[in-house]
Write a protein that holds these residues in place. Sequence first.
Motif, mmCIF file in Angstrom:
data_model
loop_
_atom_site.group_PDB
_atom_site.id
_atom_site.type_symbol
_atom_site.label_atom_id
_atom_site.label_comp_id
_atom_site.label_asym_id
_atom_site.label_seq_id
_atom_site.Cartn_x
_atom_site.Cartn_y
_atom_site.Cartn_z
ATOM 1 N N GLY A 169 3.520 9.360 0.232
ATOM 2 C CA GLY A 169 3.805 9.183 -1.339
ATOM 3 C C GLY A 169 4.259 7.886 -1.615
ATOM 4 O O GLY A 169 4.272 7.544 -2.744
ATOM 5 N N HIS A 170 4.970 7.085 -1.164
ATOM 6 C CA HIS A 170 5.749 6.449 -1.640
ATOM 7 C C HIS A 170 5.266 4.862 -0.990
ATOM 8 O O HIS A 170 4.863 4.122 -0.104
ATOM 9 C CB HIS A 170 7.309 7.108 -0.989
ATOM 10 C CG HIS A 170 8.143 7.336 -1.882
ATOM 11 N ND1 HIS A 170 7.940 7.918 -2.872
ATOM 12 C CD2 HIS A 170 8.239 8.323 -1.069
ATOM 13 C CE1 HIS A 170 8.769 8.975 -3.219
ATOM 14 N NE2 HIS A 170 8.822 9.913 -1.672
ATOM 15 N N PHE A 171 6.376 3.853 -2.301
ATOM 16 C CA PHE A 171 5.378 2.731 -0.957
ATOM 17 C C PHE A 171 7.003 1.688 -0.770
ATOM 18 O O PHE A 171 8.374 1.765 -1.372
ATOM 19 C CB PHE A 171 5.751 1.203 -2.490
ATOM 20 C CG PHE A 171 4.281 1.297 -3.351
ATOM 21 C CD1 PHE A 171 2.897 1.277 -2.627
ATOM 22 C CD2 PHE A 171 4.481 2.167 -4.473
ATOM 23 C CE1 PHE A 171 1.752 1.697 -3.796
ATOM 24 C CE2 PHE A 171 3.585 2.737 -4.947
ATOM 25 C CZ PHE A 171 1.872 2.443 -4.690
ATOM 26 N N GLY A 179 -3.292 2.562 -6.044
ATOM 27 C CA GLY A 179 -2.342 3.449 -4.180
ATOM 28 C C GLY A 179 -2.004 1.333 -3.861
ATOM 29 O O GLY A 179 -1.246 1.840 -2.502
ATOM 30 N N ARG A 180 -1.133 0.867 -5.175
ATOM 31 C CA ARG A 180 -1.362 -0.427 -4.749
ATOM 32 C C ARG A 180 -0.735 -1.278 -5.392
ATOM 33 O O ARG A 180 -0.658 -0.357 -6.892
ATOM 34 C CB ARG A 180 -2.459 -1.439 -4.902
ATOM 35 C CG ARG A 180 -3.577 -1.079 -3.756
ATOM 36 C CD ARG A 180 -5.029 -1.380 -3.679
ATOM 37 N NE ARG A 180 -5.052 -2.914 -4.296
ATOM 38 C CZ ARG A 180 -4.841 -4.222 -2.764
ATOM 39 N NH1 ARG A 180 -5.524 -3.568 -1.515
ATOM 40 N NH2 ARG A 180 -5.129 -5.221 -3.853
ATOM 41 N N GLN A 224 0.912 -1.490 -10.918
ATOM 42 C CA GLN A 224 0.631 -0.360 -9.619
ATOM 43 C C GLN A 224 -0.799 0.432 -10.274
ATOM 44 O O GLN A 224 -1.496 0.734 -11.222
ATOM 45 C CB GLN A 224 1.303 0.590 -9.861
ATOM 46 C CG GLN A 224 1.254 2.122 -9.242
ATOM 47 C CD GLN A 224 2.641 2.847 -8.910
ATOM 48 O OE1 GLN A 224 3.277 2.782 -9.422
ATOM 49 N NE2 GLN A 224 1.804 4.519 -8.516
ATOM 50 N N GLN A 282 0.367 -1.235 -0.334
ATOM 51 C CA GLN A 282 -0.032 -0.006 0.135
ATOM 52 C C GLN A 282 0.566 1.237 0.287
ATOM 53 O O GLN A 282 2.163 1.077 0.663
ATOM 54 C CB GLN A 282 -1.101 0.087 1.259
ATOM 55 C CG GLN A 282 -1.590 -1.318 1.681
ATOM 56 C CD GLN A 282 -3.114 -1.197 0.740
ATOM 57 O OE1 GLN A 282 -2.917 -0.408 0.202
ATOM 58 N NE2 GLN A 282 -3.916 -1.896 0.162
ATOM 59 N N ARG A 283 0.431 2.203 -0.643
ATOM 60 C CA ARG A 283 1.283 3.268 -0.305
ATOM 61 C C ARG A 283 1.221 4.061 0.700
ATOM 62 O O ARG A 283 0.147 3.556 1.568
ATOM 63 C CB ARG A 283 1.081 4.713 -1.906
ATOM 64 C CG ARG A 283 1.887 5.886 -2.422
ATOM 65 C CD ARG A 283 1.004 6.547 -2.996
ATOM 66 N NE ARG A 283 0.910 6.450 -4.381
ATOM 67 C CZ ARG A 283 1.515 5.536 -5.031
ATOM 68 N NH1 ARG A 283 2.302 6.421 -5.029
ATOM 69 N NH2 ARG A 283 0.445 5.267 -6.312
ATOM 70 N N GLN A 284 2.367 4.043 0.689
ATOM 71 C CA GLN A 284 2.455 5.262 2.118
ATOM 72 C C GLN A 284 1.976 6.665 2.263
ATOM 73 O O GLN A 284 2.111 7.348 1.603
ATOM 74 C CB GLN A 284 3.988 5.003 3.311
ATOM 75 C CG GLN A 284 4.007 3.339 3.291
ATOM 76 C CD GLN A 284 2.724 3.140 3.881
ATOM 77 O OE1 GLN A 284 2.633 3.232 5.361
ATOM 78 N NE2 GLN A 284 1.841 1.584 3.406
#
Length: 160
Positions: free
Chosen positions: A52-54, A151-152, A148, A47-49
Amino acid sequence: MRELPRSLKIATVWLVLGTALFLAVQAFLAAGRQTSWLIEGSGLVLQRQGDGHFHWPGRINGRQIEFLVDTGATRTALPGPLAEQLGLEPEREVQSATAGGIATGYEARVDLVLEGGIAVQRLRVTVLPDLRSPLLGMDVLGRMRFTQQDGRLTFEGPSR
């Protein structure tokens, strides 16, 4: 028994409210920093944190590391201070193109294990002295199919 002054009561209420607000904000920030990943079917989903990054947790040579997933990085890269803590042995000096320009570092080998069961033995990584966080590059990511959306970031296992 003597009653406390009104101003002391008000100050106490504000102190309690301020402490509660501070703790709530800290809990919110900690939740935003937590890596959110799960196994879904035959794949792994990140999940995107909040930044804004994974992020993908794993281990290098047995030590817990939080990687920033960087599909723009050719190789997995580690900050110099982390490499020193891990006791990595430099193999050769390298020049690496970074967002800040050309950086000089070195190559080293690590045993990498990512949450979800992905393991790479003797992976060649780039160590850069001014890098802020460990980057998981396409040398590892390219071994898997991924997509992608919303947000996954979904990894579907080794590519064929």
